[in-house]
Design a protein around this motif. Structure first.
Motif: not given
Length: 492
Positions: A258, A260, A264, A278, A310, A330, A333-334
């Motif tokens: 995601d 960040d 994950d 996540l 991503d 993806n 945002q996963a």
């Protein structure tokens, strides 16, 4: 004069409205940092182990917003790099205090929390990219170091610096307790004495810095759940206290899904949807999204397949007979959606890397034909995440795993194939993604998994192999002029 005053008021009101919209993030799209320049470039192979890592935006970045959490660099064998970052004229730069390991796969995330110095806004989307550190030397011939190691029911192995002494240790996942084997720096191993999960039966393991403290933690996939082990910093582990996953899991791949700045989990499951968990940045996980297919998923590999910044997923399937493997894209945002179905035979795993030297990630597929044997396959990426069969059919054996690495020191990705109850093979890359069989075939059988890494510190890739109910094997890459150990060789 009155008209001029009205005009001035209108201009001021327009400027005020634009400023307010910019603060709200509505009208500053052109001012957001965009079109970053990456170093090393995405999917680069054979990068110097001493490289710096940087991203260069189109405008200055606020230094206060730069940290190891907003510009995160993870080595799959060394953990997160936590050195001080610098910024100048929009260029964020990290110079690691120690080199990456030979052949190490490095992932970088530049998050949306990197803020512009102009208007305080961050990028519209995070940027996640990967590169692979280069090796020095090697012949693709391997000699057995004849060590007496674990004779448990080995299921998987990963290599990484678990105790912080800058050499590669081994985490061996067993059906039964899992163990840490500490390297003396020369490729010889001793147990650290800790037995993890005495009643567990592991089927897969992955290493990564899950809690952002700079050391490598562990995700073990068991027959009924996922167990997360956090490193205390010296190669000893404690549970994070969570029970994750579904029964019949097959693999847990780690990556920042995601964007960040933490790692994950992409979790594959038999006969059920695959899941994304996540990370909250501290090694605690929450189930987030899933793929809708309910195939017999046997494994996965993560990488930016369509070059949009991503991590996407290639999932192998083993439904029996002919089958279709899955490529998922993806959205950043996963959330994953099916992009392409790959026809073929059942497979146990896939490895991603730039096999043909064109800058994108290709796929080497470990094929297993039920009831007989099956050749492995190479699929080439067109750069947009769509794969085409190269037409190669490599080997006559049912393969459990293929591990990619530059085994002969020529700058391209070779393959070690570990086969099911049969001898194992080296496949050498001709530089364009075409493979020929190496002269060495390992006569050892019952080897489910192998990990590649520089075990003796000479810059070339060595092998750590686990076996069912037999001693693990450590095999050292031989220099072309220095065959120290007598290899087991069988020629066709």
């Amino acid at each position: 004069m009155k008209n001029r005053s009205v005009w001035m008021v209108c201009v001021l009101l327009a400027l005020l409205a634009a400023a307010l919209l910019a603060v709200d993030g509505q009208a500053a799209g052109l001012r957001r940092p965009e079109n970053p320049v990456l170093w090393p470039i995405a999917n680069a192979q054979n990068v110097s182990r001493y490289t710096y890592v940087s991203i260069d935006y189109s405008e200055d970045i606020n230094p206060v917003s730069i940290s190891p959490q907003t510009f995160a660099v993870f080595g799959n064998q060394s953990g997160q790099v936590l050195q001080v970052l610098s910024e100048e004229d929009g260029n964020i730069n990290l110079v690691p205090s120690r080199p990456f390991h030979a052949g190490e796969w490095v992932q970088v995330t530049a998050t949306t929390q990197l803020l512009s110095l102009v208007d305080g806004l961050g990028p519209e989307q995070p940027t996640v990219w990967q590169f692979r550190a280069g090796v020095v030397g090697g012949s693709g011939f391997f000699g057995n170091t004849v060590q007496t190691l674990s004779d448990a029911y080995g299921q998987d192995v990963e290599l990484g610096d678990l105790d912080g002494d800058r050499d590669l240790d081994a985490f061996v996942a067993n059906c039964g307790a899992s163990y840490v084997w500490k390297n003396d720096g020369n490729g010889f191993f001793t147990s650290n004495g800790q037995a993890l999960g005495l009643s567990d039966c592991s089927v897969n393991t992955s290493l990564g810095d899950l809690d952002g403290d700079g050391d490598l933690d562990v995700v073990n996939v068991l027959t009924d759940k996922i167990r997360v082990w956090l490193n205390t910093g010296s190669g000893y582990f404690a549970s994070n206290g969570q029970t994750l996953g579904e029964p019949y899991g097959t693999s847990a791949e780690l990556g920042d899904l995601d964007g960040d700045g933490d790692l994950d989990i992409f979790y594959t499951v038999r006969d059920q949807p695959n899941w994304v968990f996540l990370n909250n940045g501290a090694g605690q996980f929450t189930k987030f999204s899933y793929t809708s297919d309910t195939d017999v998923s046997t494994g996965a590999a993560l990488g930016d397949l369509d070059e949009d910044g991503d991590l996407d997923a290639w999932v192998t399937v083993s439904n029996g007979g002919s089958t279709e493997h899955r490529v998922y894209k993806n959205d950043g945002q996963a959330v994953f959606s099916l992009w392409q179905s790959i026809p073929g035979y059942p497979a146990n795993s896939v490895s991603l890397g730039d096999l043909d030297g064109d800058g994108d990630l290709d796929a080497f597929l470990a094929v297993v034909k039920l009831g007989t044997t099956g050749p492995n396959q190479v699929w080439f990426n067109n750069g947009a995440g769509t794969f085409a069969d190269s037409g190669q059919r490599l080997g006559e054996k049912s393969t459990n795993q293929v591990a990619l690495g530059d085994l002969d020191g020529d700058g391209d990705l070779d393959v070690l194939a570990v086969n099911m109850n049969l001898s194992n093979e080296v496949w050498l890359n001709l530089g364009n993604g075409s493979y020929i069989r190496g002269a060495q075939i390992f006569a050892f059988v019952d080897i489910p998994h192998v990990a590649l890494g520089d075990l003796n510190g000479d810059g070339s890739l060595d092998l750590y192999l686990v076996r069912y109910d037999k001693t693990d094997l450590v095999m050292v890459n031989q220099g072309e002029q220095n065959l120290v150990y007598l290899p087991s060789i069988a020629k066709h």
